[in-house]
Design a protein around this motif. Structure first.
Motif, PDB file in Angstrom:
ATOM      1  N   PHE A 159       6.534   3.196   1.937  1.00  0.00           N
ATOM      2  CA  PHE A 159       6.628   4.444   2.686  1.00  0.00           C
ATOM      3  C   PHE A 159       7.356   5.499   1.874  1.00  0.00           C
ATOM      4  O   PHE A 159       8.511   5.319   1.507  1.00  0.00           O
ATOM      5  CB  PHE A 159       7.335   4.216   4.022  1.00  0.00           C
ATOM      6  CG  PHE A 159       7.357   5.431   4.886  1.00  0.00           C
ATOM      7  CD1 PHE A 159       6.217   5.830   5.556  1.00  0.00           C
ATOM      8  CD2 PHE A 159       8.511   6.180   5.032  1.00  0.00           C
ATOM      9  CE1 PHE A 159       6.218   6.958   6.354  1.00  0.00           C
ATOM     10  CE2 PHE A 159       8.528   7.311   5.828  1.00  0.00           C
ATOM     11  CZ  PHE A 159       7.380   7.700   6.487  1.00  0.00           C
ATOM     12  N   ILE A 160       6.667   6.580   1.579  1.00  0.00           N
ATOM     13  CA  ILE A 160       7.257   7.708   0.872  1.00  0.00           C
ATOM     14  C   ILE A 160       7.703   8.710   1.933  1.00  0.00           C
ATOM     15  O   ILE A 160       6.879   9.308   2.619  1.00  0.00           O
ATOM     16  CB  ILE A 160       6.257   8.374  -0.105  1.00  0.00           C
ATOM     17  CG1 ILE A 160       5.585   7.341  -1.016  1.00  0.00           C
ATOM     18  CG2 ILE A 160       6.947   9.491  -0.883  1.00  0.00           C
ATOM     19  CD1 ILE A 160       6.486   6.618  -1.972  1.00  0.00           C
ATOM     20  N   ASP A 161       9.013   8.856   2.085  1.00  0.00           N
ATOM     21  CA  ASP A 161       9.559   9.711   3.141  1.00  0.00           C
ATOM     22  C   ASP A 161       9.640  11.162   2.688  1.00  0.00           C
ATOM     23  O   ASP A 161      10.406  11.510   1.802  1.00  0.00           O
ATOM     24  CB  ASP A 161      10.944   9.219   3.546  1.00  0.00           C
ATOM     25  CG  ASP A 161      11.517  10.017   4.699  1.00  0.00           C
ATOM     26  OD1 ASP A 161      10.745  10.691   5.409  1.00  0.00           O
ATOM     27  OD2 ASP A 161      12.743   9.963   4.898  1.00  0.00           O
TER      28      ASP A 161
ATOM     29  N   HIS B  18      11.560   7.017  -9.358  1.00  0.00           N
ATOM     30  CA  HIS B  18      11.978   5.615  -9.457  1.00  0.00           C
ATOM     31  C   HIS B  18      11.222   4.722  -8.470  1.00  0.00           C
ATOM     32  O   HIS B  18      11.650   3.585  -8.209  1.00  0.00           O
ATOM     33  CB  HIS B  18      13.482   5.505  -9.208  1.00  0.00           C
ATOM     34  CG  HIS B  18      14.277   6.414 -10.081  1.00  0.00           C
ATOM     35  ND1 HIS B  18      14.453   6.197 -11.429  1.00  0.00           N
ATOM     36  CD2 HIS B  18      14.913   7.579  -9.803  1.00  0.00           C
ATOM     37  CE1 HIS B  18      15.171   7.174 -11.942  1.00  0.00           C
ATOM     38  NE2 HIS B  18      15.460   8.035 -10.981  1.00  0.00           N
ATOM     39  N   ALA B  19      10.120   5.206  -7.932  1.00  0.00           N
ATOM     40  CA  ALA B  19       9.390   4.484  -6.878  1.00  0.00           C
ATOM     41  C   ALA B  19       9.002   3.074  -7.301  1.00  0.00           C
ATOM     42  O   ALA B  19       9.222   2.106  -6.560  1.00  0.00           O
ATOM     43  CB  ALA B  19       8.158   5.272  -6.444  1.00  0.00           C
ATOM     44  N   ALA B  20       8.428   2.923  -8.477  1.00  0.00           N
ATOM     45  CA  ALA B  20       7.972   1.604  -8.930  1.00  0.00           C
ATOM     46  C   ALA B  20       9.155   0.648  -9.083  1.00  0.00           C
ATOM     47  O   ALA B  20       9.054  -0.535  -8.718  1.00  0.00           O
ATOM     48  CB  ALA B  20       7.198   1.732 -10.232  1.00  0.00           C
TER      49      ALA B  20
ATOM     50  N   THR C 116       0.851  -1.183   0.000  1.00  0.00           N
ATOM     51  CA  THR C 116       0.000   0.000   0.000  1.00  0.00           C
ATOM     52  C   THR C 116       0.890   1.238   0.000  1.00  0.00           C
ATOM     53  O   THR C 116       1.773   1.376   0.861  1.00  0.00           O
ATOM     54  CB  THR C 116      -0.912   0.022   1.249  1.00  0.00           C
ATOM     55  OG1 THR C 116      -1.755  -1.134   1.215  1.00  0.00           O
ATOM     56  CG2 THR C 116      -1.768   1.266   1.281  1.00  0.00           C
ATOM     57  N   VAL C 117       0.665   2.120  -0.969  1.00  0.00           N
ATOM     58  CA  VAL C 117       1.432   3.365  -1.039  1.00  0.00           C
ATOM     59  C   VAL C 117       0.995   4.271   0.113  1.00  0.00           C
ATOM     60  O   VAL C 117      -0.191   4.581   0.254  1.00  0.00           O
ATOM     61  CB  VAL C 117       1.227   4.075  -2.394  1.00  0.00           C
ATOM     62  CG1 VAL C 117       1.953   5.413  -2.414  1.00  0.00           C
ATOM     63  CG2 VAL C 117       1.694   3.186  -3.544  1.00  0.00           C
ATOM     64  N   CYS C 118       1.963   4.660   0.936  1.00  0.00           N
ATOM     65  CA  CYS C 118       1.695   5.501   2.103  1.00  0.00           C
ATOM     66  C   CYS C 118       2.502   6.786   1.974  1.00  0.00           C
ATOM     67  O   CYS C 118       3.712   6.805   2.196  1.00  0.00           O
ATOM     68  CB  CYS C 118       2.060   4.769   3.389  1.00  0.00           C
ATOM     69  SG  CYS C 118       1.129   3.240   3.622  1.00  0.00           S
ATOM     70  N   MET C 119       1.788   7.834   1.623  1.00  0.00           N
ATOM     71  CA  MET C 119       2.404   9.132   1.408  1.00  0.00           C
ATOM     72  C   MET C 119       1.633  10.164   2.210  1.00  0.00           C
ATOM     73  O   MET C 119       0.424  10.024   2.386  1.00  0.00           O
ATOM     74  CB  MET C 119       2.365   9.457  -0.086  1.00  0.00           C
ATOM     75  CG  MET C 119       3.134  10.656  -0.494  1.00  0.00           C
ATOM     76  SD  MET C 119       3.195  10.707  -2.307  1.00  0.00           S
ATOM     77  CE  MET C 119       4.154  12.176  -2.514  1.00  0.00           C
TER      78      MET C 119
ATOM     79  N   ILE D 293      11.055   4.953   0.411  1.00  0.00           N
ATOM     80  CA  ILE D 293      11.417   5.749  -0.754  1.00  0.00           C
ATOM     81  C   ILE D 293      11.537   7.204  -0.348  1.00  0.00           C
ATOM     82  O   ILE D 293      10.567   7.817   0.114  1.00  0.00           O
ATOM     83  CB  ILE D 293      10.374   5.580  -1.879  1.00  0.00           C
ATOM     84  CG1 ILE D 293      10.287   4.108  -2.265  1.00  0.00           C
ATOM     85  CG2 ILE D 293      10.720   6.463  -3.076  1.00  0.00           C
ATOM     86  CD1 ILE D 293       9.145   3.758  -3.164  1.00  0.00           C
ATOM     87  N   ASP D 294      12.729   7.729  -0.491  1.00  0.00           N
ATOM     88  CA  ASP D 294      12.948   9.143  -0.226  1.00  0.00           C
ATOM     89  C   ASP D 294      12.211   9.948  -1.284  1.00  0.00           C
ATOM     90  O   ASP D 294      12.161   9.553  -2.452  1.00  0.00           O
ATOM     91  CB  ASP D 294      14.444   9.453  -0.260  1.00  0.00           C
ATOM     92  CG  ASP D 294      14.753  10.838   0.265  1.00  0.00           C
ATOM     93  OD1 ASP D 294      14.552  11.811  -0.506  1.00  0.00           O
ATOM     94  OD2 ASP D 294      15.153  10.948   1.424  1.00  0.00           O
ATOM     95  N   VAL D 295      11.657  11.070  -0.888  1.00  0.00           N
ATOM     96  CA  VAL D 295      10.853  11.874  -1.810  1.00  0.00           C
ATOM     97  C   VAL D 295      11.649  12.254  -3.069  1.00  0.00           C
ATOM     98  O   VAL D 295      11.079  12.345  -4.155  1.00  0.00           O
ATOM     99  CB  VAL D 295      10.254  13.107  -1.089  1.00  0.00           C
ATOM    100  CG1 VAL D 295      11.324  14.129  -0.761  1.00  0.00           C
ATOM    101  CG2 VAL D 295       9.134  13.721  -1.884  1.00  0.00           C
ATOM    102  N   LYS D 296      12.957  12.418  -2.942  1.00  0.00           N
ATOM    103  CA  LYS D 296      13.772  12.766  -4.120  1.00  0.00           C
ATOM    104  C   LYS D 296      13.873  11.607  -5.114  1.00  0.00           C
ATOM    105  O   LYS D 296      14.208  11.807  -6.276  1.00  0.00           O
ATOM    106  CB  LYS D 296      15.158  13.250  -3.699  1.00  0.00           C
ATOM    107  CG  LYS D 296      16.073  12.198  -3.142  1.00  0.00           C
ATOM    108  CD  LYS D 296      17.440  12.773  -2.794  1.00  0.00           C
ATOM    109  CE  LYS D 296      18.376  11.854  -2.098  1.00  0.00           C
ATOM    110  NZ  LYS D 296      18.154  10.467  -2.080  1.00  0.00           N
TER     111      LYS D 296
END
Length: 161
Positions: A77-79, A106-108, A52-55, A99-102
């Motif tokens: 987790f999108i940091d 490349h998240a996928a 689950t994408v958590c942003m 995943i760092d926001v920067k």
């Protein structure tokens, strides 16, 4: 968030089942019961998902992150420079994709690489680790136990100085 979700939809080998809503809680503001159809659909969506994408939402935190852990599923987790409970003691990055926001473009790929390293048994163990992390550290009992222990340690260390 929408841009991140579209990345996953366009990534070969990833099957998505996103519930895209225009408003938080599907716009339901008056009925916060657990059996409201929008809440039931939301919970079932997490339960029927591997990740689950958590942003972050309006604040610099994600309620969905805690709901995902509670349900024993793996957050992506999108940091966004968030602070998580006891992150100096819990190695969150070893449990789920971080995943760092920067690195959002490349998240996928990051999640694909994370998943490719897991056997079926490893995957189930990650789910169990997510649930255990929530039970031990994010329920009221776990959080306050950890908080008291952290305060005792802090007091001991500062009394020795």
């Amino acid at each position: 968030r929408t841009q991140v979700l579209h990345q996953f939809e366009n990534q070969p080998g990833i099957q998505t089942n996103f519930l895209l809503r225009k408003r938080y809680r599907a716009g339901v503001t008056h009925d916060k019961s657990l059996n409201h159809p929008a809440k039931v659909e939301f919970v079932n969506n997490i339960l029927n998902s591997d990740y689950t994408v958590c942003m972050r939402g309006g604040g610099n935190f994600s309620v969905r992150f805690y709901e995902t852990l509670c349900l024993g599923r793996i957050p992506i987790f999108i940091d966004t420079d968030c602070l998580l409970p006891f992150q100096d003691e819990i190695d969150y990055k070893s449990i789920f994709p971080w995943i760092d926001v920067k690195d959002l473009p490349h998240a996928a790929e990051i999640v694909g690489d994370f998943h490719a390293k897991l056997s079926d048994d490893d995957f189930v163990e990650r789910q169990k680790a997510c649930r255990k992390s929530w039970e031990e550290h994010m329920t009221s009992d776990g959080f306050y136990r950890d908080f008291v222990n952290k305060m005792k340690k802090y007091i001991r260390e500062n009394n020795q100085a």
